[in-house]
Every structure is written in structure tokens, then in C-alpha cells.
Scaffold this active site. Structure first.
Site, PDB file in Angstrom:
ATOM      1  N   SER A  20       0.821  -1.216   0.000  1.00 59.85           N
ATOM      2  CA  SER A  20       0.000   0.000   0.000  1.00 59.85           C
ATOM      3  C   SER A  20       0.854   1.265   0.000  1.00 59.85           C
ATOM      4  O   SER A  20       1.989   1.276   0.478  1.00 59.85           O
ATOM      5  CB  SER A  20      -0.910   0.027   1.229  1.00 59.85           C
ATOM      6  OG  SER A  20      -1.647  -1.164   1.334  1.00 59.85           O
TER       7      SER A  20
HETATM    8  N1  SAH Z   1      -0.709  -4.507   3.834  1.00 61.87           N
HETATM    9  C1  SAH Z   1      -0.102  -5.076   2.665  1.00 61.87           C
HETATM   10  C2  SAH Z   1      -1.044  -4.934   1.503  1.00 61.87           C
HETATM   11  C3  SAH Z   1      -1.005  -6.087   0.610  1.00 61.87           C
HETATM   12  S1  SAH Z   1      -2.259  -6.073  -0.632  1.00 61.87           S
HETATM   13  C4  SAH Z   1       1.211  -4.408   2.398  1.00 61.87           C
HETATM   14  O1  SAH Z   1       1.376  -3.269   2.829  1.00 61.87           O
HETATM   15  O2  SAH Z   1       2.072  -5.001   1.754  1.00 61.87           O
HETATM   16  C5  SAH Z   1      -3.543  -7.001   0.130  1.00 61.87           C
HETATM   17  C6  SAH Z   1      -3.181  -8.354   0.639  1.00 61.87           C
HETATM   18  O3  SAH Z   1      -4.384  -8.979   1.080  1.00 61.87           O
HETATM   19  C7  SAH Z   1      -2.584  -9.293  -0.403  1.00 61.87           C
HETATM   20  O4  SAH Z   1      -1.391  -9.825   0.068  1.00 61.87           O
HETATM   21  C8  SAH Z   1      -3.656 -10.378  -0.568  1.00 61.87           C
HETATM   22  O5  SAH Z   1      -3.131 -11.649  -0.864  1.00 61.87           O
HETATM   23  C9  SAH Z   1      -4.319 -10.345   0.780  1.00 61.87           C
HETATM   24  N2  SAH Z   1      -5.673 -10.911   0.810  1.00 61.87           N
HETATM   25  C10 SAH Z   1      -6.674 -10.765  -0.087  1.00 61.87           C
HETATM   26  N3  SAH Z   1      -7.767 -11.437   0.305  1.00 61.87           N
HETATM   27  C11 SAH Z   1      -7.444 -12.027   1.494  1.00 61.87           C
HETATM   28  C12 SAH Z   1      -8.149 -12.878   2.388  1.00 61.87           C
HETATM   29  N4  SAH Z   1      -9.401 -13.256   2.174  1.00 61.87           N
HETATM   30  N5  SAH Z   1      -7.505 -13.284   3.508  1.00 61.87           N
HETATM   31  C13 SAH Z   1      -6.221 -12.923   3.761  1.00 61.87           C
HETATM   32  N6  SAH Z   1      -5.508 -12.120   2.951  1.00 61.87           N
HETATM   33  C14 SAH Z   1      -6.105 -11.694   1.820  1.00 61.87           C
END
Ligand code: SAH
Length: 224
Positions: free
Chosen positions: A74
Site C-alpha cells: 500500500s
Molecule cells: N498490507 C499489505 C497490503 C497487501 S495487498 C502491504 O502493505 O504489503 C492485500 C493483501 O491482502 C494481499 O497480500 C492479498 O493476498 C491479501 N488478501 C486478499 N484477500 C485475502 C483474504 N481473504 N484473507 C487474507 N488475505 C487476503
């Protein structure tokens, strides 16, 4: 000889990134981030460690960056904003994070709350994040490979929940795992998404809609 060259280069990189980091903090302040504790943690957390080498040089720009598997780290502004919203009603002891991704938001949270429980559905991302958090010696992080749409019931209730992937509607399980006075910070929506803050009160739930955002969707199931 080689060593001397390397160390000069390293120093150069270090100084540049210090200035670049300060610029990022300035930008966050201009965009309305007011919490000094959040700004201090973002200033001191090495975001470049959460990216692959090819992306690391952009680590202190205020943009979202790819981390593989069609996911993104993000934008710093969003990390700061969500963290600030989570802490706005007082300190949090037990925080559930949905979507560990790179682990950057996890690292920021771990420095500001008691314990972080972080759920990720894509195993390889989780494994990388685990190594990075270990490297930073953040030991109050507990990880779980699962579909976070169902929360993490065994570890609940939580006085904070922060989701970094967007469901179309807020999953009932997340609301149920909120402790009294607990706060849920979550992007919600399909095409148009809004950041929402839900507080559990005596009467039920209070929802505040904060601003329009762009997140990857919350997906069901897990990836090995
Ligand atoms: N906070 C992270 C953002 C990653 S993007 C950072 O700063 O790097 C969002 C993340 O949510 C991804 O890694 C994706 O795989 C995860 N995600 C999506 N749906 C999900 C679910 N149902 N349960 C757990 N993680 C999930």
C-alpha cells in the site's frame, strides 16, 4: 579497495534515503497525517526491505508498489491514514490485520500496538513477510495462513481490526470478532471503494465513511 568503494556507495545510499524519507514524511503531513507517533514509526521503518530489489529504489515515494501475485504494497499515505484511524480512540492491545502482503503495514502496527495477529491467503507472500519481520526483530507479530474474511476466531476478540484488501460488504465474522469499543478500519466496495471505520458500541455498530480508496479485492480461499 573493493570494500572501501562499497562502503562509500553504501553511505551515499544511506544519506540519500534519509533525505528521501524526510520528504515522504513532509508529504504525509501535508496530506493531513497528524499523529506524531505514526509519523515517527513511518520515518524509522525501512520500507525498502519490504520490496524486491527491482522496486526498492522507489520505496520512499508515496505510491503503491507491486509485490508479486498481482498484489501491492500500500501507498505510505494509506498506511499512515489507516493506522492513525485505528489508534484515534486510544491505544490498542490486540489487533487483527487481514492481508499481510509484504508485511510493511504489519511492521508499522507492531511498533504501535500490543500484539498483531496477521492473516494472509497467499503462502509465499506470508513467508517473505515473516523473514522481514524477524530481521527487524518485531516479535509481537503472529501469522496465520488462511482466508481472513473469516477473521481469526481463536485469537479474538480484537480491540482493533485493519483490512488491507476490500470486500464488497463487511464480513459478519469480522464484526463479531470486535471487542466492545473495538474499531475496524476497512476498505469496502467493488468498483468504487470507501475506507470505513466501524466501532462496536453498547447499542451495536457505528460506521463512519472516511474517503475513497483503491485496494485489491478481498478474495476467498488460500494459495499455497
Ligand atoms: N498490507 C499489505 C497490503 C497487501 S495487498 C502491504 O502493505 O504489503 C492485500 C493483501 O491482502 C494481499 O497480500 C492479498 O493476498 C491479501 N488478501 C486478499 N484477500 C485475502 C483474504 N481473504 N484473507 C487474507 N488475505 C487476503
Amino acid at each position: 579497495m573493493v570494500r572501501a568503494v562499497n562502503s562509500v556507495e553504501l553511505k551515499g545510499i544511506g544519506m540519500t534515503s534519509q533525505r528521501t524519507r524526510e520528504r515522504l514524511i513532509q508529504r504525509l503531513v501535508e496530506q493531513g497525517i497528524a499523529s506524531t507517533e505514526v509519523l515517527d514509526v513511518i520515518r524509522s521503518t525501512p520500507r525498502h526491505l519490504f520490496l524486491d530489489e527491482a522496486m526498492a529504489h522507489r520505496a520512499y515515494e508515496d505510491v503503491a508498489l507491486p509485490i508479486g501475485f498481482q498484489q501491492t504494497l500500500s501507498q505510505p499515505y494509506i498506511v499512515a491514514r489507516m493506522t492513525e484511524l485505528l489508534l484515534a480512540a486510544g491505544p490498542r492491545q490486540r489487533v487483527l490485520e487481514i492481508g499481510t502482503g509484504s508485511g510493511y503495514q504489519t511492521a508499522v502496527l507492531a511498533q504501535l500496538v500490543g500484539e498483531v495477529y496477521s492473516v494472509e491467503r497467499i503462502r509465499p507472500l506470508q513467508q517473505k513477510a515473516r523473514q522481514r519481520l524477524r530481521q527487524l526483530k518485531l516479535r509481537n507479530v503472529h501469522m496465520h495462513h488462511a482466508d481472513g474474511g473469516m477473521g481469526w476466531e481463536e485469537r479474538g476478540p480484537f480491540d482493533g481490526i485493519l483490512a488491507t484488501a476490500a470486500p464488497e460488504r463487511i464480513p459478519e465474522d469480522l464484526l463479531q470478532q470486535l471487542a466492545p469499543e473495538g474499531r475496524l478500519v476497512i476498505p469496502v466496495g467493488h468498483r468504487t471503494q470507501h475506507l470505513q471505520v466501524v466501532t462496536r458500541t453498547h447499542e451495536g455498530f457505528e460506521t463512519e465513511i472516511v474517503e475513497a480508496v483503491h485496494f485489491v479485492p478481498l478474495r476467498p480461499g488460500t494459495v499455497r
